[in-house]
Design a protein around this motif. Structure first.
Motif, PDB file in Angstrom:
ATOM      1  N   PRO A 239       0.780  -1.072  -0.101  1.00  0.00           N
ATOM      2  CA  PRO A 239      -0.008   0.094   0.090  1.00  0.00           C
ATOM      3  C   PRO A 239       0.663   1.227  -0.041  1.00  0.00           C
ATOM      4  CG  PRO A 239      -0.836  -1.663   1.715  1.00  0.00           C
ATOM      5  CD  PRO A 239       0.560  -2.412   1.289  1.00  0.00           C
ATOM      6  N   LEU A 240       1.848   1.730   0.984  1.00  0.00           N
ATOM      7  CA  LEU A 240       3.291   2.218   1.100  1.00  0.00           C
ATOM      8  C   LEU A 240       3.161   2.374  -0.294  1.00  0.00           C
ATOM      9  CD1 LEU A 240       3.314   4.845   2.893  1.00  0.00           C
ATOM     10  CD2 LEU A 240       5.142   3.097   3.018  1.00  0.00           C
ATOM     11  N   VAL A 241       4.091   1.761  -0.725  1.00  0.00           N
ATOM     12  CA  VAL A 241       4.911   1.776  -2.183  1.00  0.00           C
ATOM     13  C   VAL A 241       4.136   2.191  -3.430  1.00  0.00           C
ATOM     14  CG1 VAL A 241       6.431   0.278  -3.429  1.00  0.00           C
ATOM     15  CG2 VAL A 241       6.858   0.330  -1.596  1.00  0.00           C
ATOM     16  N   GLY A 242       2.826   1.453  -2.950  1.00  0.00           N
ATOM     17  CA  GLY A 242       1.671   1.821  -4.297  1.00  0.00           C
ATOM     18  C   GLY A 242       1.588   3.311  -4.473  1.00  0.00           C
ATOM     19  N   LEU A 243       1.029   3.558  -2.739  1.00  0.00           N
ATOM     20  CA  LEU A 243       0.571   5.235  -2.359  1.00  0.00           C
ATOM     21  C   LEU A 243       1.272   6.398  -3.343  1.00  0.00           C
ATOM     22  CD1 LEU A 243      -1.762   7.259  -1.631  1.00  0.00           C
ATOM     23  CD2 LEU A 243       0.182   7.113   0.248  1.00  0.00           C
ATOM     24  N   THR A 244       3.366   6.249  -2.871  1.00  0.00           N
ATOM     25  CA  THR A 244       3.220   7.047  -3.332  1.00  0.00           C
ATOM     26  C   THR A 244       3.715   6.481  -4.507  1.00  0.00           C
ATOM     27  OG1 THR A 244       5.980   4.986  -2.553  1.00  0.00           O
ATOM     28  CG2 THR A 244       4.609   7.446  -1.263  1.00  0.00           C
ATOM     29  N   GLY A 245       4.234   5.906  -4.982  1.00  0.00           N
ATOM     30  CA  GLY A 245       4.238   5.380  -6.690  1.00  0.00           C
ATOM     31  C   GLY A 245       3.253   6.173  -7.526  1.00  0.00           C
ATOM     32  N   PHE A 246       2.400   6.067  -7.327  1.00  0.00           N
ATOM     33  CA  PHE A 246       1.065   6.664  -7.276  1.00  0.00           C
ATOM     34  C   PHE A 246       1.335   8.249  -7.554  1.00  0.00           C
ATOM     35  CE2 PHE A 246      -2.832   9.376  -7.988  1.00  0.00           C
ATOM     36  CZ  PHE A 246      -3.098   8.414  -9.124  1.00  0.00           C
ATOM     37  N   ILE A 247       1.438   8.588  -6.992  1.00  0.00           N
ATOM     38  CA  ILE A 247       1.632  10.609  -6.151  1.00  0.00           C
ATOM     39  C   ILE A 247       3.284  10.844  -7.086  1.00  0.00           C
ATOM     40  CG2 ILE A 247       2.233  11.811  -4.976  1.00  0.00           C
ATOM     41  CD1 ILE A 247       0.150  10.730  -2.561  1.00  0.00           C
TER      42      ILE A 247
END
Lengths: 248, 256
Positions: free
Chosen positions: B51-59
């Motif tokens: 979740p954290l990696v996905g969120l930061t990647g998206f942003i």
């Protein structure tokens, strides 16, 4: 009748740099006997017990457990001895990330690889019943009080049915009532399983109640030895300093 | 008494970490294999970081696109925005940012967890229980970090590219199919492979440094905090050093 020796420590030396912690320390532990090693904080009591279990390597000397020298053992042989020598850590050392059940199962699975789940469950329950905490089986260590954690740690030590139990300051950090309960438990265990125990302590109540024999560790050596009653009457000032408080 | 200089202390620390890494390399293939613990660590280190990696990647993908757009418009190459963003994300930003986030989350976790186990004698208890704590605690975590970071980096790249697609469409209109075509057509094997390979080394660095700091934690609870903190700081610096070396090596091998 000659007593059967289960552990012999001969001419043990251990230093950390210039700090000579153990100097020619000698001790015999006999079957079914509780020996308390009494000494001030920082006198090397915990170092001694960690040398016995193989967590620290002595500089010189020999530790013979069940007629085998610890120093000459490889990892596999040492593990076999460790399965017969229980160790109750001062800080309890319960695994935070595991439940009480998993904490107790851990040494079982590690030492007895072929054990079945039914046998594991039975032994876990038996060990927990011995310490009166069967209801905590699914709890996490963080949910338990200090006294309960000590009992669970004791149950984990007992689960392998050791012949020798090493207690590192078993009553430290506990109130006097809980401390007394732990001492009673230690005495009951000795009677029930006929274990031998080496107890490291500076708690005079523990020394008085739990010891068959007391060894005073002073400046790295075995300074005096005898029963509690013998040492209570000892006039040597270095021995007396430990017992003065108990007399008061 | 002889006092060590900061340089000597630094070199000693580097030497200790190298020895620790060497011990890992010697121990990981020797039985007994802690497979169950390895899988548990993969779940914690990989799945729970997603979740954290996905969120930061998206942003990251979204912001990068929005930041690049004005310059691309000025030069009249707005249509190449997906290609530029794709190359930047896959070659550099995706793996490095994922590794840094990973170092922050996993490096600190491992450092604090092992540090706390060390000061509360849990590691000693494990040894007494017939377990090699280095294999059970260190080898499993380092292997899990090596295996999971590349997976996370790939997922992060994909999510970043989706963020970039949304970024492109905030002030323009490009179909997903066209966006994807522009990204893929401009990516070569030489862009993907070195970036993928270096994530294994990033994972190794984060795992080894986190474990080293935790396993050698001292000074009680204060030491646990220091272990967690220094695990993140050192891992982050080492990630950049590995990245720098990777660029030089890929350059030398003709991948650039």
């Amino acid at each position: 009748m000659q007593q059967e020796s289960v552990m012999t420590i001969a001419h043990l030396y251990k230093s950390f740099g210039n700090n000579h912690v153990l100097i020619d320390f000698n001790l015999n532990l006999f079957k079914g006997e509780n020996v308390v090693v009494l000494g001030r904080s920082g006198s090397g009591k915990s170092v001694l017990i960690k040398c016995i279990i193989g967590l620290l390597k002595p500089d010189k000397g020999d530790i013979v457990v069940f007629n085998e020298s610890i120093g000459k053992m490889g990892e596999v042989e040492l593990d076999k001895v460790r399965a017969r020598v229980g160790f109750l850590f001062q800080s309890n050392a319960l695994y935070d990330s595991m439940t009480v059940r998993q904490n107790l199962e851990f040494p079982l699975r590690r030492h007895w690889l072929a054990v079945t789940q039914d046998a594991v469950n039975k032994m876990v329950m038996e060990a927990l019943e011995d310490v009166g905490l069967a209801h905590t089986i699914e709890m996490m260590p963080v949910e338990l009080s200090g006294g309960m954690r000590k009992r669970i740690a004791l149950a984990r030590t007992l689960i392998l049915k050791p012949d020798i139990i090493l207690y590192d300051e078993p009553t430290t950090g506990l109130d006097s009532i809980t401390g007394n309960e732990i001492i009673s438990l230690m005495i009951d265990i000795q009677k029930k399983y006929n274990t031998s125990a080496l107890i490291i302590s500076h708690d005079m109540n523990c020394v008085r109640r739990a010891s068959d024999r007391v060894v005073v560790l002073y400046e790295g050596t075995c300074y005096a030895a005898g029963t509690y009653a013998d040492l209570l009457l000892n006039e040597d000032p270095k021995v007396k300093q430990f017992f003065e408080q108990a007399i008061k | 008494m002889h006092q060590s200089t900061p340089l000597q202390l630094f070199l000693a620390e580097v030497g200790q970490i190298a020895r620790f890494a060497g011990k890992f390399l010697l121990q990981w293939f020797k039985p007994r294999y802690e497979f169950a613990e390895f899988i548990r660590q993969c779940f914690i280190i990989g799945y729970q970081s997603l979740p954290l990696v996905g969120l930061t990647g998206f942003i990251m993908g979204l912001v990068l696109t929005l930041q690049l757009r004005p310059s691309m418009v000025d030069y009249g190459v707005e249509s190449q925005l997906p290609a530029i963003v794709g190359i930047a994300i896959v070659r550099e930003i995706g793996p490095v940012i994922t590794a840094l986030i990973f170092a922050g989350k996993i490096g600190s976790r491992i450092g604090a967890e092992l540090g706390s186990m060390k000061v509360t004698e849990q590691i000693d208890a494990m040894e007494v229980s017939g377990t090699n704590p280095f294999k059970y605690l260190v080898v499993t975590r380092v292997l899990a970090a090596i295996c999971m970071l590349p997976v996370l980096a790939i997922l992060s790249d994909a999510i970043s590219l989706y963020g970039a697609y949304l970024g492109v469409n905030i002030k323009g209109s490009t179909s997903f199919r066209l966006f994807w075509m522009l990204v893929v057509d401009n990516l070569a094997f030489n862009d993907v492979l070195p970036a993928f390979i270096k994530t294994f080394f990033f994972g190794f660095a984060v795992g080894v440094i986190g474990c080293y700091k935790g396993y050698n934690s001292k000074k009680g609870t204060e030491g646990v905090g220091q272990s967690a903190n220094s695990a993140v700081v050192i891992s982050s610096v080492v990630i950049f050093i590995i990245d720098l070396l990777a660029v030089q090596i890929t350059d030398f091998l003709g991948f650039n």
